[in-house]
Design a protein around this motif. Structure first.
Motif: not given
Length: 228
Positions: A165-166, A175-176, A191-196
């Motif tokens: 999903l990320l 995406i939380l 590692e995805t680079g999209y975790l905020q």
């Protein structure tokens, strides 16, 4: 960018301990046993007078499923207005149809009512059919983030789906990850680079009772992973 840490809290003690420990945002709820329901406006107002971080209010009129009647949806609107007036910085809710698809019209109406206060689609998402279609509808409704454990009971089981999903969201919506999130999950998600942002209660049980209390020591374990 630093990762935002949101802590769900169900009582005044936890809210104050979490804010003092350095969390970035609170999700204020009532009824831990039901997985979170709408908190009282008085409690929200008092907490807002004591903390300097944003406080998002859960808007959920009852436990159980997320297919609400038209009257319950009207109640959600009333609760949103009262909690907004009491100082809520954002809202957390999710409405499904009886077939577990997004109730687009009702969700859009409440997001529009929230105005410039951001809305999170909560873990009703994990009950949805066709997560990619549901995610696109949530984006179209105007939500800023979606809380998910990857369509499973916990991140332990749903980690691969959260990662998918990320990547699919591609920062179009936050995406939380939440629901059994542990510090050891963070490196893989990062590692995805999209975790905020992340969502974790860091709770312990108060003297053997069923009252969940925020534990700063557990939060620091997350913070150490986030700062690596």
């Amino acid at each position: 960018m630093p990762i935002t840490f949101e802590a769900p809290v169900f009582n005044v003690k936890s809210a104050l301990k979490a804010a003092d420990a350095g969390v970035d945002r609170l999700e204020l709820c009532s009824s831990f046993a039901e997985g979170g329901e709408t908190p009282g406006a008085g409690m929200l107002s008092w907490i807002k007078s004591r903390v300097s971080i944003p406080v998002f209010a859960m808007i959920r009129p009852r436990g159980g499923d997320y297919a609400y009647s038209s009257d319950e949806i009207k109640v959600m609107g009333e609760e949103m207005e009262k909690l907004g007036n009491a100082g809520a910085d954002g809202f957390v809710f999710g409405i499904l149809n009886s077939d577990n698809r997004i109730h687009v019209a009702a969700c859009r109406e409440l997001v529009e009512q929230a105005g410039d206060k951001p809305c999170t689609f909560h873990r009703a998402f994990d009950a949805c059919k066709d997560p990619e279609v549901s995610l696109e509808q949530i984006i179209e409704c105007g939500f800023k983030r979606v809380l998910t454990s990857g369509l499973k009971e916990s991140i332990d089981e749903g980690l691969d789906e959260v990662i998918r999903l990320l990547i699919h969201a591609n920062s179009r919506i936050v995406i939380l990850p939440g629901g059994g999130l542990k510090p050891e999950h963070l490196p893989t998600l990062m590692e995805t680079g999209y975790l905020q942002e992340v969502h974790a209660s860091c709770k312990r049980w108060n003297n053997g009772s069923k009252i969940p209390i925020f534990e700063p020591g557990l939060f620091l374990k997350f913070r150490r992973q986030m700062n690596r």
